[in-house]
Design a protein around this motif. Structure first.
Motif, PDB file in Angstrom:
ATOM      1  N   ASP A  40      38.927  30.408  53.127  1.00 28.90           N
ATOM      2  CA  ASP A  40      38.348  29.558  52.092  1.00 28.90           C
ATOM      3  C   ASP A  40      39.449  28.707  51.469  1.00 28.90           C
ATOM      4  OD1 ASP A  40      35.696  29.274  50.355  1.00 28.90           O
ATOM      5  OD2 ASP A  40      37.402  29.164  48.988  1.00 28.90           O
ATOM      6  N   VAL A  41      39.205  27.409  51.378  1.00 27.47           N
ATOM      7  CA  VAL A  41      40.139  26.474  50.757  1.00 27.47           C
ATOM      8  C   VAL A  41      39.373  25.645  49.741  1.00 27.47           C
ATOM      9  CG1 VAL A  41      41.586  24.436  51.123  1.00 27.47           C
ATOM     10  CG2 VAL A  41      41.675  26.328  52.747  1.00 27.47           C
ATOM     11  N   GLU A  42      39.902  25.555  48.525  1.00 26.61           N
ATOM     12  CA  GLU A  42      39.248  24.773  47.475  1.00 26.61           C
ATOM     13  C   GLU A  42      40.266  23.829  46.840  1.00 26.61           C
ATOM     14  OE1 GLU A  42      37.314  25.916  43.248  1.00 26.61           O
ATOM     15  OE2 GLU A  42      36.255  26.755  45.004  1.00 26.61           O
ATOM     16  N   PHE A  43      40.000  22.536  46.939  1.00 27.03           N
ATOM     17  CA  PHE A  43      40.931  21.543  46.418  1.00 27.03           C
ATOM     18  C   PHE A  43      40.863  21.493  44.896  1.00 27.03           C
ATOM     19  CE2 PHE A  43      39.899  20.196  50.760  1.00 27.03           C
ATOM     20  CZ  PHE A  43      41.171  20.163  51.299  1.00 27.03           C
ATOM     21  N   LEU A  44      41.987  21.117  44.285  1.00 29.21           N
ATOM     22  CA  LEU A  44      42.124  21.229  42.835  1.00 29.21           C
ATOM     23  C   LEU A  44      41.511  20.069  42.050  1.00 29.21           C
ATOM     24  CD1 LEU A  44      45.790  22.574  42.676  1.00 29.21           C
ATOM     25  CD2 LEU A  44      43.684  23.867  42.321  1.00 29.21           C
ATOM     26  N   GLY A  45      41.344  18.930  42.668  1.00 25.94           N
ATOM     27  CA  GLY A  45      40.733  17.806  41.968  1.00 25.94           C
ATOM     28  C   GLY A  45      41.739  16.942  41.234  1.00 25.94           C
ATOM     29  N   ASP A  46      42.251  17.403  40.106  1.00 23.96           N
ATOM     30  CA  ASP A  46      43.167  16.595  39.308  1.00 23.96           C
ATOM     31  C   ASP A  46      44.624  16.749  39.727  1.00 23.96           C
ATOM     32  OD1 ASP A  46      43.039  19.256  38.414  1.00 23.96           O
ATOM     33  OD2 ASP A  46      43.844  18.712  36.453  1.00 23.96           O
ATOM     34  N   LEU A  47      44.914  17.734  40.561  1.00 28.13           N
ATOM     35  CA  LEU A  47      46.277  17.966  41.048  1.00 28.13           C
ATOM     36  C   LEU A  47      46.313  17.873  42.565  1.00 28.13           C
ATOM     37  CD1 LEU A  47      47.292  21.071  38.899  1.00 28.13           C
ATOM     38  CD2 LEU A  47      48.077  18.721  38.572  1.00 28.13           C
ATOM     39  N   ALA A  48      47.462  17.485  43.092  1.00 29.40           N
ATOM     40  CA  ALA A  48      47.648  17.479  44.536  1.00 29.40           C
ATOM     41  C   ALA A  48      47.900  18.910  44.981  1.00 29.40           C
ATOM     42  CB  ALA A  48      48.815  16.582  44.924  1.00 29.40           C
ATOM     43  N   GLY A  49      46.919  19.521  45.635  1.00 29.14           N
ATOM     44  CA  GLY A  49      47.064  20.896  46.074  1.00 29.14           C
ATOM     45  C   GLY A  49      45.730  21.580  46.205  1.00 29.14           C
ATOM     46  N   TYR A  50      45.756  22.888  46.440  1.00 31.46           N
ATOM     47  CA  TYR A  50      44.515  23.615  46.664  1.00 31.46           C
ATOM     48  C   TYR A  50      44.690  25.107  46.412  1.00 31.46           C
ATOM     49  CZ  TYR A  50      46.762  24.439  51.227  1.00 31.46           C
ATOM     50  OH  TYR A  50      47.653  24.779  52.219  1.00 31.46           O
ATOM     51  N   LEU A  51      43.561  25.784  46.297  1.00 36.60           N
ATOM     52  CA  LEU A  51      43.495  27.247  46.207  1.00 36.60           C
ATOM     53  C   LEU A  51      43.110  27.765  47.584  1.00 36.60           C
ATOM     54  CD1 LEU A  51      41.335  26.573  43.239  1.00 36.60           C
ATOM     55  CD2 LEU A  51      43.021  28.362  42.867  1.00 36.60           C
ATOM     56  N   TRP A  52      43.465  29.038  47.864  1.00 36.65           N
ATOM     57  CA  TRP A  52      43.078  29.562  49.168  1.00 36.65           C
ATOM     58  C   TRP A  52      42.770  31.051  49.151  1.00 36.65           C
ATOM     59  CZ3 TRP A  52      48.339  27.991  48.574  1.00 36.65           C
ATOM     60  CH2 TRP A  52      49.276  29.029  48.614  1.00 36.65           C
ATOM     61  N   LEU A  53      41.998  31.439  50.129  1.00 33.69           N
ATOM     62  CA  LEU A  53      41.725  32.842  50.475  1.00 33.69           C
ATOM     63  C   LEU A  53      41.984  32.951  51.964  1.00 33.69           C
ATOM     64  CD1 LEU A  53      38.415  34.843  49.731  1.00 33.69           C
ATOM     65  CD2 LEU A  53      39.516  34.859  51.968  1.00 33.69           C
ATOM     66  N   PHE A  54      43.026  33.683  52.343  1.00 38.41           N
ATOM     67  CA  PHE A  54      43.370  33.898  53.751  1.00 38.41           C
ATOM     68  C   PHE A  54      43.349  35.400  54.027  1.00 38.41           C
ATOM     69  CE2 PHE A  54      45.567  30.163  55.947  1.00 38.41           C
ATOM     70  CZ  PHE A  54      44.886  29.220  55.207  1.00 38.41           C
ATOM     71  N   PRO A  55      42.439  35.877  54.863  1.00 40.76           N
ATOM     72  CA  PRO A  55      42.407  37.309  55.165  1.00 40.76           C
ATOM     73  C   PRO A  55      43.444  37.699  56.220  1.00 40.76           C
ATOM     74  CG  PRO A  55      40.643  36.198  56.326  1.00 40.76           C
ATOM     75  CD  PRO A  55      41.340  35.149  55.508  1.00 40.76           C
ATOM     76  N   ARG A  56      44.153  38.762  55.940  1.00 42.30           N
ATOM     77  CA  ARG A  56      45.073  39.343  56.920  1.00 42.30           C
ATOM     78  C   ARG A  56      44.537  40.697  57.331  1.00 42.30           C
ATOM     79  NH1 ARG A  56      51.111  37.658  54.687  1.00 42.30           N
ATOM     80  NH2 ARG A  56      50.673  35.443  54.383  1.00 42.30           N
ATOM     81  N   THR A  57      45.295  41.422  58.130  1.00 47.31           N
ATOM     82  CA  THR A  57      44.761  42.663  58.699  1.00 47.31           C
ATOM     83  C   THR A  57      44.564  43.767  57.666  1.00 47.31           C
ATOM     84  OG1 THR A  57      47.032  43.283  59.292  1.00 47.31           O
ATOM     85  CG2 THR A  57      45.685  42.230  60.999  1.00 47.31           C
ATOM     86  N   HIS A  59      45.187  43.046  53.997  1.00 48.49           N
ATOM     87  CA  HIS A  59      45.087  42.489  52.656  1.00 48.49           C
ATOM     88  C   HIS A  59      44.583  41.052  52.723  1.00 48.49           C
ATOM     89  CE1 HIS A  59      49.146  40.969  53.746  1.00 48.49           C
ATOM     90  NE2 HIS A  59      48.816  39.942  52.967  1.00 48.49           N
ATOM     91  N   ILE A  60      44.220  40.519  51.574  1.00 45.64           N
ATOM     92  CA  ILE A  60      43.819  39.118  51.472  1.00 45.64           C
ATOM     93  C   ILE A  60      44.875  38.391  50.657  1.00 45.64           C
ATOM     94  CG2 ILE A  60      42.110  37.498  50.562  1.00 45.64           C
ATOM     95  CD1 ILE A  60      40.003  39.680  50.946  1.00 45.64           C
ATOM     96  N   SER A  61      45.314  37.259  51.149  1.00 45.58           N
ATOM     97  CA  SER A  61      46.254  36.430  50.412  1.00 45.58           C
ATOM     98  C   SER A  61      45.456  35.392  49.622  1.00 45.58           C
ATOM     99  CB  SER A  61      47.220  35.723  51.362  1.00 45.58           C
ATOM    100  OG  SER A  61      48.034  34.805  50.655  1.00 45.58           O
ATOM    101  N   TYR A  62      45.474  35.530  48.287  1.00 49.24           N
ATOM    102  CA  TYR A  62      44.895  34.525  47.396  1.00 49.24           C
ATOM    103  C   TYR A  62      46.054  33.704  46.848  1.00 49.24           C
ATOM    104  CZ  TYR A  62      40.533  37.239  47.213  1.00 49.24           C
ATOM    105  OH  TYR A  62      39.375  37.898  47.527  1.00 49.24           O
ATOM    106  N   GLY A  63      45.924  32.387  46.865  1.00 44.91           N
ATOM    107  CA  GLY A  63      47.042  31.590  46.372  1.00 44.91           C
ATOM    108  C   GLY A  63      46.635  30.222  45.878  1.00 44.91           C
ATOM    109  N   ILE A  64      47.606  29.547  45.305  1.00 44.73           N
ATOM    110  CA  ILE A  64      47.426  28.188  44.800  1.00 44.73           C
ATOM    111  C   ILE A  64      48.753  27.463  44.949  1.00 44.73           C
ATOM    112  CG2 ILE A  64      47.972  28.878  42.424  1.00 44.73           C
ATOM    113  CD1 ILE A  64      45.983  26.718  41.474  1.00 44.73           C
ATOM    114  N   ALA A  65      48.697  26.180  45.300  1.00 39.57           N
ATOM    115  CA  ALA A  65      49.922  25.393  45.460  1.00 39.57           C
ATOM    116  C   ALA A  65      49.700  23.998  44.915  1.00 39.57           C
ATOM    117  CB  ALA A  65      50.327  25.320  46.927  1.00 39.57           C
ATOM    118  N   SER A  66      50.728  23.456  44.297  1.00 40.82           N
ATOM    119  CA  SER A  66      50.700  22.080  43.805  1.00 40.82           C
ATOM    120  C   SER A  66      52.133  21.582  43.733  1.00 40.82           C
ATOM    121  CB  SER A  66      50.031  22.005  42.430  1.00 40.82           C
ATOM    122  OG  SER A  66      49.867  20.654  42.031  1.00 40.82           O
ATOM    123  N   GLY A  67      52.286  20.301  43.432  1.00 38.02           N
ATOM    124  CA  GLY A  67      53.621  19.719  43.353  1.00 38.02           C
ATOM    125  C   GLY A  67      54.480  20.421  42.322  1.00 38.02           C
TER     126      GLY A  67
END
Length: 386
Positions: free
Chosen positions: A180-197, A199-207
């Motif tokens: 799952d990837v969700e873009f932030l709108g007002d910021l350059a970047g996005y939120l994510w849900l990446f499943p691993r074997t 655990h799940i990696s939840y994260g957010i990145a921006s400038g």
């Protein structure tokens, strides 16, 4: 030739394998044991196809069946990959890559390089217990590369994005096969849900400096509440960033500006040193994807070192430099531009949801099969295909 590689992540370890297999003497240095890199961990289908060992490797990986792209206004589209797409445990991948390098003949030294200098035609690398003499030095020590600074390649705050998140343990037997990837709108970047074997990696990145870490945490917790309310509540109640179920992480990610791509030198003309992977800034500035470029730059440097070392600069620019520079040019339009009266991302997701031609373009872009060069032309053409 004795080649010293500082950094035993995927880029450094792959280079060590390729050079050792070709008969070179290689020393690989890294004080850290294999670690979980603070990222989603996705390996595109392009990388899986081009680097066959990734498909046969026994490192744990989660195969992905679908990807959801959402916007800040709740628009969303689901995309099914046309070819396999995987998410690796980055710690297990690093462990596998190191062993693969050593099996090919590389020497691994688990010590930090405290000092490096070029003297009398050779590099002298000092660790706590020894001094290593080498003919060529490779910086493969990640986004915050010490070697990059020591050889005089300078990045500024504008050349980085900032990421943070939580690795959340999953119950035994629970398996997710979607990203799952969700873009932030007002910021350059996005939120994510990446499943691993496991655990799940939840994260957010921006400038970097675009906003504060506290604001990024706040936004990520809102996102996490939608997917796992109990873990979000546990994090909010905790006096520390990590909890028994959720391990906090944060890191800098290269996101080079157009100006930096124009002037970047990943090696010197004298043939004494080179940079690969994140240390060189070889990361897509729009998506933050860097694993393909880690492997590819390692492969290209290995080729240069076994033929003509001065060719590395032209090799990486011809292979992917134009793509990454184009991504830097498109970043502003992608995150902050508009198309047909709506933000670019909003319109892209809307068109992809209802138009199969556009959806195929998005699918191929995610897979790494559609580059940024030629993207606009194909998108326009796709509007007339169904």
């Amino acid at each position: 030739m004795h080649i010293a590689i500082v950094g035993a992540g995927p880029a450094g370890s792959h280079l060590a394998h390729e050079l050792s297999a070709a008969g070179a003497r290689v020393t690989l240095l890294d004080a850290r044991p294999p670690w979980e890199k603070p990222c989603g961990g996705g390996v595109t289908s392009k990388a899986l196809q081009e680097f066959a060992f990734l498909q046969t490797a026994d490192a744990p990986k989660q195969m992905i069946g679908s990807l959801r792209f959402g916007t800040s206004t709740a628009r969303a589209v689901n995309v099914k990959p046309s070819k396999p797409f995987a998410i690796y445990s980055r710690a297990e991948m690093a462990r596998m890559m190191r062993q693969r390098a050593m099996d090919a003949g590389a020497q691994l030294i688990n010590e930090r390089v405290e000092k490096s200098e070029f003297v009398d035609g050779h590099w002298k690398l000092a660790t706590a217990s020894q001094t290593i003499k080498a003919d060529f030095l490779v910086g493969a020590d990640g986004a915050s590369s010490v070697i990059r600074r020591r050889v005089g390649v300078k990045f500024t705050e504008d050349d980085f994005a900032y990421a943070l998140g939580w690795r959340v343990k999953t119950p035994v037997g629970q398996t997710l096969t979607h990203v799952d990837v969700e873009f932030l709108g007002d910021l350059a970047g996005y939120l994510w849900l990446f499943p691993r074997t496991d655990h799940i990696s939840y994260g957010i990145a921006s400038g970097y400096r675009a906003t504060s870490p506290a604001e990024l945490k706040k936004r990520l917790l809102v996102y996490l509440k939608k997917h796992d309310p109990s873990v979000a509540a546990e994090i909010e109640a905790s006096p520390t960033p990590s909890t028994p179920r959720a391990e906090f992480y944060a890191a800098m990610i290269p996101a080079l500006s157009v100006k930096r791509w124009n002037e970047l030198k990943a090696s010197d003309a004298a043939g004494r040193w080179a940079l690969i992977g994140d240390a060189a800034g070889f990361v897509d500035p729009i998506t933050g994807e860097g694993i393909y470029y880690a492997f590819k730059s390692a492969e290209l440097l290995a080729k240069a070192l076994t033929t003509k070392v001065e060719s590395y600069e032209s090799l990486w620019r011809d292979a992917f430099g134009g793509e990454l520079q184009r991504a830097a040019q498109l970043e502003e339009m992608f995150y902050h531009g508009s198309y047909a009266g709506r933000p670019t991302i909003e319109r892209m997701v809307q068109l992809a949801k209802y138009h199969p031609g556009v959806r195929r373009v998005v699918r191929d872009l995610v897979a790494g099969e559609q580059g940024y060069v030629g993207l606009k032309k194909r998108l326009i053409k796709s509007l007339f295909s169904f």
